[in-house]
Design an enzyme around this catalytic site. Structure first.
Site, mmCIF file in Angstrom:
data_model
loop_
_atom_site.group_PDB
_atom_site.id
_atom_site.type_symbol
_atom_site.label_atom_id
_atom_site.label_comp_id
_atom_site.label_asym_id
_atom_site.label_seq_id
_atom_site.Cartn_x
_atom_site.Cartn_y
_atom_site.Cartn_z
ATOM 1 N N GLY A 138 92.422 -47.946 59.507
ATOM 2 C CA GLY A 138 90.941 -47.729 58.853
ATOM 3 C C GLY A 138 90.788 -46.219 58.793
ATOM 4 N N SER A 139 90.276 -45.659 57.603
ATOM 5 C CA SER A 139 89.930 -44.347 57.545
ATOM 6 C C SER A 139 91.305 -43.481 57.756
ATOM 7 C CB SER A 139 89.038 -44.042 58.500
ATOM 8 O OG SER A 139 88.274 -42.712 58.105
#
Ligand SMILES: *[C@@H]1O[C@H](CO)[C@@H](O)[C@H](O)[C@H]1NC(C)=O
Ligand SMILES: *[C@@H]1O[C@H](CO)[C@@H](O)[C@H](O)[C@H]1NC(C)=O
Ligand SMILES: *[C@@H]1O[C@H](CO)[C@@H](O)[C@H](O)[C@H]1NC(C)=O
Ligand SMILES: *[C@@H]1O[C@H](CO)[C@@H](O)[C@H](O)[C@H]1NC(C)=O
Ligand SMILES: *[C@@H]1O[C@H](CO)[C@@H](O)[C@H](O)[C@H]1NC(C)=O
Length: 293
Positions: A138-139
């Site tokens: 994520g991210s």
């Protein structure tokens, strides 16, 4: 007496042997990057297990990501008996280095090479199936997932990433390690599909083997990594796979209300979440399905 009581209640077995997240101090890392390797081997690990590499976001670590109730991969591992490896960033602020030449090159010595070494170690030491190695994040972890797909395509079968940017979008013009890039995060780094493809090809010159299939999730109101980064990432991987930027199929409200799933042939899938901001929640079912788990 006490011991037998513990055994008969099952308490001893569960406290002494229950699987937990464990650091692997020496994973034969030959990168300059000193990223840490952590592993979770569930109690019910299957023979020749699949491997999922779960890459944390900025401000996080392997341990805090593992304990984060919004990150479903421990329960996926318990449910299906596959191994998960949790890399931990060595950089201040714990973002991943997706800006330096070292990390953006095959065997360049950066964080991407350290994670590649973790994959090789898991195959050699735990018998993980080299044909079933998957990457998610994520991210900043999603940015690294794109970078790994570009730099170590030979090691990975499929990627499912949440809220990232195209591989090479966060490049630092001065070559700096772990640099923020405002042009990319703001969605101003735009290029043609062919240019984005070339960025990927240049990360591993001469490579002509198979590449991981890519599932790309992004929210339409992401104010940290502008939604335009979704479009740039789709351009990049459709071009790498030599398919058009027009979806071959597109399904509204899938996998949930407000999300649109677009397929670009069999190797690229985009999932655009209307009204969702940065860090689209991980969907274990949908990511496992993409991996074939
Ligand atoms: C590091 O390890 C990888 C994987 O085993 C290997 O291909 C490479 O030649 C090694 N050496 C360097 C300097 O990267
Ligand atoms: C940010 O990334 C873009 C490519 O996405 C690059 O052209 C630019 O030079 C980078 N900016 C800095 C300050 O390094
Ligand atoms: C980016 O992709 C989204 C989702 O497919 C789409 O709604 C939007 O129009 C695209 N933006 C541009 C500038 O093409
Ligand atoms: C895309 O086409 C090029 C040139 O024909 C080829 O070398 C490459 O292997 C293809 N890529 C994929 C992922 O099939
Ligand atoms: C996750 O995706 C599955 C389909 O693969 C869907 O049935 C489910 O509702 C989704 N869950 C969430 C929380 O989005």
């Amino acid at each position: 007496m006490l011991l037998s009581a513990l055994v008969s209640t099952g308490l001893l077995a569960s406290t002494a042997w229950a699987a937990s997240l464990t650091q692997v101090p020496n994973y034969n890392n030959n990168a300059t990057s000193k990223a840490q390797m952590w592993v979770y081997k569930p109690d019910n690990v299957v023979a020749n297990p699949p491997l999922v590499v779960v890459i944390h976001s900025c401000q996080s670590t392997a341990q805090s990501y593992f304990q984060n109730s919004a990150i479903p991969w421990k329960s996926g591992s318990d449910g299906k008996g596959y191994i998960t490896v949790w890399p931990s960033s060595p950089n201040s602020g714990t973002c991943w280095d997706v800006s330096s030449k070292q990390s953006l090159s095959h065997l360049g010595g950066g964080d991407s090479q350290a994670i590649a070494n973790m994959i090789l170690y898991a195959i050699a030491e735990y018998g993980a199936d080299p044909a079933r190695v998957y990457v998610t994040g994520g991210s900043s972890g999603a940015m690294m997932s794109n970078v790994l797909a570009a730099t170590y395509p030979e090691l990975i079968s499929a990627v499912s990433l949440y809220s990232g940017v195209a591989a090479g979008c966060f490049v630092s013009a001065s070559g700096g390690v772990d640099q923020w890039n405002n042009s990319c995060s703001g969605g101003q780094s735009q290029a043609t599909p062919e240019k984005w493809k070339q960025v990927v090809l240049d990360m591993y010159p001469g490579y002509s083997g198979p590449r991981p299939k890519m599932q790309i999730w992004h929210g339409s109101v992401d104010s940290t990594l502008a939604p335009q980064n979704y479009n740039e990432t789709i351009k990049q991987w459709t071009a790498v796979f030599n398919v058009t930027q027009t979806p071959t199929s597109s399904v509204a409200n899938t996998p949930k209300q407000g999300y649109t799933t677009s397929n670009y042939g069999d190797f690229v899938q985009g999932i655009y979440a209307q009204g969702v901001g940065h860090s689209v929640p991980s969907n274990l079912t949908a990511s496992e399905a993409w991996f074939g788990l």
